[in-house]
Structures are given as structure tokens and as C-alpha cells.
Design a protein around this motif. Structure first.
Motif, short mmCIF file in Angstrom:
data_model
loop_
_atom_site.label_atom_id
_atom_site.label_comp_id
_atom_site.label_asym_id
_atom_site.label_seq_id
_atom_site.Cartn_x
_atom_site.Cartn_y
_atom_site.Cartn_z
N PHE A 259 32.92 -31.59 -9.51
CA PHE A 259 33.50 -32.87 -9.89
C PHE A 259 32.57 -33.63 -10.82
N ASP A 260 33.14 -34.54 -11.58
CA ASP A 260 32.38 -35.49 -12.39
C ASP A 260 32.38 -36.82 -11.66
N LYS A 261 31.23 -37.48 -11.64
CA LYS A 261 31.20 -38.86 -11.17
C LYS A 261 31.52 -39.75 -12.36
N ASN B 239 39.50 -37.32 -6.60
CA ASN B 239 39.56 -36.91 -5.20
C ASN B 239 38.77 -37.88 -4.32
N GLN C 43 35.45 -39.75 -8.14
CA GLN C 43 35.06 -38.37 -8.36
C GLN C 43 36.25 -37.69 -9.00
N ARG C 44 36.01 -37.15 -10.20
CA ARG C 44 37.08 -36.49 -10.95
C ARG C 44 36.97 -34.99 -10.72
N GLN C 45 38.00 -34.40 -10.15
CA GLN C 45 37.96 -32.96 -9.83
C GLN C 45 37.90 -32.11 -11.09
N THR C 46 36.97 -31.16 -11.12
CA THR C 46 36.84 -30.25 -12.25
C THR C 46 36.82 -28.82 -11.72
N SER D 237 39.93 -26.68 -4.58
CA SER D 237 39.92 -26.35 -6.01
C SER D 237 40.35 -24.90 -6.26
#
Lengths: 259, 316
Positions: free
Chosen positions: A164-166, A145, A157-160, B242
């Protein structure tokens, strides 16, 4: 920077979507084709990266002749050129085969960055970015995202589910984007006119070095056994609120043991 | 009996419900073997055994969870080679599907995603095109890899041995190409996960503003439900993306779905149509959401929803 954006033409979700009775593949003639929605965000992100970093954006599409419409739209948004992989032999390919075919086509374009939407609205498998990264041996920067590039360093930034995960990696890489990463631009009139003159390289499987034995319905790793229209839901009870609508729903919930 | 590998979904040492659903489905195909990746397996082993895990493979190395997806696929690929399972089941979450995709490439196997049911012979049922078509599919090549949508299969306990075996894998440089430097927790409340929740209450355009989502949250909390939102609501910035339910958001399949102020465009229906019981509150009697409902109220959500919350709270 050599940016390749993957664009898939999908049936418009507003038109009827069907499977063909003879081979259980998507009936592409039955529905209007549009750019897969999430791919528009991928195109926009690719254009923004090009605008910041310099370079060129190439659209790569695998699909039948009529996918040209989607390619033209991507070019009208601002992509520089396109490669259209079209071959009867590819019809009915599953996700595993599609990722192979695209890997081969990427061998022809080369790439520093491959950008794609995280999922298509028709098959909704959500596996292509992962499969491509695995095949290409490059970082999988999926469900992004936010994307930041500095030289050959790339951060997303990976949406979780929890936020999010950097994630950090080096180019070349595969990036898949989610819906809220940007606001895709509309093609301008100038863009639409310019798109007509942009080069589209139409290639077949032989041009891309694709082995015919590894693609197509007959060689797919999966098969549809049967399909049928889902039984319609039973007509429910609909009431007009007369000041007791909330209480009536509560009664219904109680009758179903939800409360 | 052949083993069926089940990749365990867990958060903070807690097994997620979808894993119990996968173990239940795995018993139809063979002997379930749970695969735990990351630290914290000790507190969860009893639960996995209770739901039928004859074996529990534990790969405790923290390194396996420090990179995006690839290490998990590497470990599973090694287990596929070592144990020759008859199938591998993962949850059809965004990450679960990515693990499935990489594993399919590594093992040259067919992958079936977003499956809503699994039968003997690893025949998978899909609900496609927004729930309009039910299709059955199977894998012809390699070890079937099947990603099952959460909340599709009712979990049933069936105690098994739960014999633990430590496993590990040597990661390649490519497996370590995308490093996770920080996990940022943004929304963590008391509410259940959207995709796992038994009840979901969603708000849409009719809610009219971010501040009004409290009405949705209050109703959700009265039922112990998760909160969802339509694309109109997330596009307007009223609720975080989300939580978006729909074609370009999350797919949910709860026991009960309550759509409040949502018209029911295909974009939304594609994400909730397989919910077991559907209720809608909408002021427009022509709204397509009413075609799906078991019970619908045509009315002002600002009157109906708070009254419903109050009635539910009275009955508690």
C-alpha cells in the motif's frame, strides 16, 4: 462533517444480466436490483467516520425509480438522509457523463467528504472516484483500505499490487474504498423502521443544474457498436479421482505444452 | 500515421509485460509512442523500441510519481494537446483505469475500460457480466482512451526507432492534492504478478485453512505461477485480500488457470472466466466451476494437488 456516500443500484450478479437489444444499455428490468457490493463498505466507512467525528451522512444515488430500495437499505444501515437523482434524460449516460451529473448533484448537497466503492459490479469501470476528484479539484484518495481523519487532515492507505501507499491530504476530498476496509453492518429492525421516516429528496436534472445536452445515451462520449452472448466454452473432460487424478492433470498439461 | 500514446507500466526500472501487449495493440491503430513517467527510463528504452515504440516520451521528474495519479493524467493531457494522438492506451489495472478516468475528464474524451481486444478504428472488445457477453464499443467524442486488460493480447516484437524525447508538465495545486508519503512493500516474493502471470493457481474454501495454502503455493511454484484466492479464502483470512480473484477483487486472464477447492460462484467466475485454459480440482462434482473447465478432477484436493505438484516436478 458533511459526508456524502454515493450508492449505485446494480443488477444482482446472481440473476441473469442482459443488455437491451434496442439501445445496448443494461436491461434493469430483467434483474433484481441490489446495492453495489463495494458501496456497502463505503456506507459503513461513512457511518464510522460520522460516529467518530460527528456530522451527517447523506446518500446520493443516481438511477431509476426502483433504486429507492437501495436508498432505503442505506438509510436503514444508519445514513441520515438521501438525495435521489432520477431523470429519464440520464438514461444511458456513460462514465464521463455520470461523473458530471454527480458533480452537479454534489453542488446541491455540499460535502466535506465524498465516499464511494472503488468499482461497481455491473460496469466495472473503476473510474468514478478519479473522474470526480478531477472535476471537483479535490484530493483523490482512492482504493483506500484504511482512513484516518484528524481535523481537516486525512490520511489513507491506498491498496497497491506491492502492498500500500500511505497518502496524505486535506479535506474536502473524495475517498473510494476497497473490500477489506471494514465489515458492513446489517440494518437492525429499529434501523429499518427509522429509515421509513428519513427524508429522501427526489430531484431531476433541472434541480441539480445538469445540462440535458451533456447527459444521456444520445450524448454519450462512447457507444456500444454491437454485442452478443459469448460462445459457450467447449465441454471439458471431467474425471473422478481414482488415486491418479494429479497424474492425469499433469498428462493433460503436458499435452498442452504447459509442462 | 497518427501517434498512439502508450502509458508504460514499470516497476523498479523493469517494463511490465502489459506494456508490450499495449504496444502490440497500438500498432493496429497507428504509430506507437511510449510514455515513460518517473525515473529509470534508460534501462528500458531498448525493450520499448523492440516492441514497436517509434518514439519514447520520457518525463523523468520524480515529482510526477509523488502524488496519487493526477500528475500522470496531467502529463498525458499535455501530450494529447501537443501531439494530437489518435488514441491513448493504458493498462486496465486499478491505477491505469484511474489515470484513464482523469485524462478523459481533462480532455473531454470518451474512455473504454477493461478492454480485451482492440481493432482498427479503436473499436474495443469487452467481456462483460462475468464473461457472459462480448460487446464492441467505440469512442464518439475526443481522443479515444482505452484501458486494456493485462494478458489479453499476445505481445509481438516489431523493432522501431525508439527515438527519445524529454517531456515535462507543470503541475497545478490540484494535481498535488494527494501526496504519497510512503510506499509500503508488503508481499514481494519470487512469484509473478497475479494480473500478469501466464499461469495462476488459486485456492478456495476447500483449502480449509491458512496453513494449507502451502499446497497451493507449492503447486504454483512447480509451474512458475502466481497464487490467487477466492473470496471465501480471503474472507476467512487464509490469504491476503490483494490476491483475491473475482468480481470484487482482481480480474485475471492467464493462459492457464487452476482452481483448487473453488466451487465457482459468479463472484469468482467474473474474475477468471476469460482464462484460456481452465482446470479445476473439487470434491463436489456438481460445483459450477466444472462448467468452465477444459479438464476437471472430482476428488480430494489434499490428494490430487500434491500429486500434481510431484508429477510436474518429475517432468522438469
Amino acid at each position: 462533517m458533511n459526508i456524502v456516500v454515493l450508492v449505485k443500484q446494480v443488477p444482482d450478479t446472481e440473476s441473469p444480466r442482459k443488455l437491451k437489444s434496442d439501445d445496448s444499455t443494461l436491461d434493469r428490468a430483467a434483474a433484481d436490483g441490489v446495492i453495489n457490493e463495494l458501496d456497502e463498505y463505503a456506507i459503513e466507512e461513512a457511518l464510522r467516520i460520522k460516529e467518530a467525528q460527528g456530522g451527517e451522512v447523506t446518500v446520493l444515488t443516481m438511477g431509476p425509480d426502483k433504486a429507492t430500495d437501495s436508498i432505503r437499505k442505506a438509510l436503514a444501515m444508519g445514513a441520515d438522509k438521501a438525495v435521489h437523482l432520477v431523470d429519464e434524460a440520464l438514461a444511458g449516460s456513460d462514465a464521463l457523463q455520470t461523473s458530471y451529473a454527480i458533480q452537479q448533484a454534489l453542488g446541491r448537497t455540499g460535502f466535506d467528504l465524498v465516499v464511494l466503492g472503488s468499482e461497481s459490479t455491473d460496469a466495472r469501470t473503476g473510474v468514478l472516484a478519479a473522474m470526480l476528484a478531477e472535476r471537483l479539484g479535490v484530493p483523490q484518495l482512492s482504493l483506500a483500505n484504511k482512513v484516518e481523519i484528524d481535523g481537516s487532515a486525512i490520511k489513507i492507505q491506498r491498496q497497491t499490487d506491492y502492498g500500500f501507499d500511505k497518502v496524505e491530504a486535506s479535506l474536502p476530498a473524495v475517498v473510494s474504498v476497497v473490500e477489506k476496509i471494514n465489515e458492513p453492518r446489517y440494518p437492525s429492525f429499529k434501523g429499518i423502521m427509522a429509515a421509513k421516516k428519513k427524508p429522501v429528496d427526489t430531484i431531476g436534472i433541472a434541480d441539480a443544474g445538469i445540462d440535458a445536452a451533456q447527459v444521456g445515451l444520445a450524448n454519450a462520449a462512447t457507444e456500444v457498436v454491437d454485442f452478443a452472448e459469448a460462445p459457450p466454452r467447449a465441454q471439458g473432460q471431467i474425471v473422478t479421482d481414482e488415486g491418479d487424478g494429479g497424474a492425469k492433470i499433469a498428462e493433460f498439461l503436458a499435452s498442452k505444452k504447459f509442462v | 500515421m497518427a501517434e498512439i500514446l502508450v502509458l508504460v507500466d514499470h516497476v523498479d526500472g523493469e517494463v511490465k509485460k502489459v506494456t508490450l501487449e499495449l504496444l502490440t495493440a497500438a500498432r493496429r491503430l497507428g504509430e506507437p509512442a511510449a510514455v515513460w513517467i518517473g525515473p529509470g527510463a534508460d534501462g528500458a528504452k531498448d525493450k520499448l523500441a523492440e516492441y514497436g515504440a517509434a518514439k519514447i516520451y520520457v518525463a523523468a521528474d520524480e515529482e510526477l510519481t509523488s502524488y496519487v495519479v493526477a500528475p500522470k493524467a496531467a502529463l498525458l493531457a499535455q501530450l494529447v494537446a501537443d501531439k494530437s494522438p489518435a488514441a491513448v492506451l493504458v493498462s486496465a489495472t486499478a491505477e491505469g483505469k484511474e489515470v484513464a478516468g482523469r485524462l478523459a475528464v481533462k480532455t473531454g474524451s470518451g474512455v473504454l475500460t477493461d478492454v480485451v481486444d482492440v481493432a482498427e478504428g479503436a473499436v474495443a472488445e469487452h467481456s462483460i457480466f462475468g464473461g457472459g457477453i462480448i460487446a464492441h464499443a467505440k469512442v464518439k467524442t475526443g481522443t479515444p482512451i482505452v484501458a486494456v486488460r493485462p494478458n489479453s493480447i499476445a505481445p509481438e516484437a516489431a523493432p522501431a526507432a525508439g527515438a527519445e524525447e524529454a517531456v515535462s508538465v507543470t503541475l497545478s495545486d490540484a494535481d498535488k492534492a494527494a501526496k504519497i508519503t510512503e510506499k509500503v512493500v508488503q508481499e514481494k516474493g519470487e512469484r509473478p504478478d497475479l494480473t500478469e502471470a501466464a499461469i495462476v493457481v488459486s485456492g478456495g474454501r476447500g483449502v480449509g485453512g491458512a496453513e494449507n495454502f502451502k499446497i497451493i503455493e507449492d503447486l504454483a511454484d512447480s509451474l512458475g505461477a502466481a497464487v490467487g484466492a477466492s473470496r471465501a479464502a480471503t474472507d476467512a483470512g487464509w490469504y491476503p485480500h490483494s490476491f483475491q480473484v473475482g468480481q470484487t477483487g482482481k480480474t485475471v486472464s492467464p493462459q492457464l488457470y487452476i482452481a483448487v477447492g473453488i466451487s465457482g460462484a459468479i463472484q469468482h467466475r467474473a474474475g477468471m472466466q476469460t482464462s484460456k485454459t481452465i482446470i479445476a480440482i473439487n470434491k463436489d462434482s456438481e460445483a459450477p466451476i466444472f462448467e468452465l473447465v477444459d479438464y476437471g478432477v472430482v476428488g480430494d484436493l489434499f490428494q490430487v494437488a500434491p500429486q500434481l505438484t510431484e508429477e510436474i516436478n518429475k517432468r522438469r
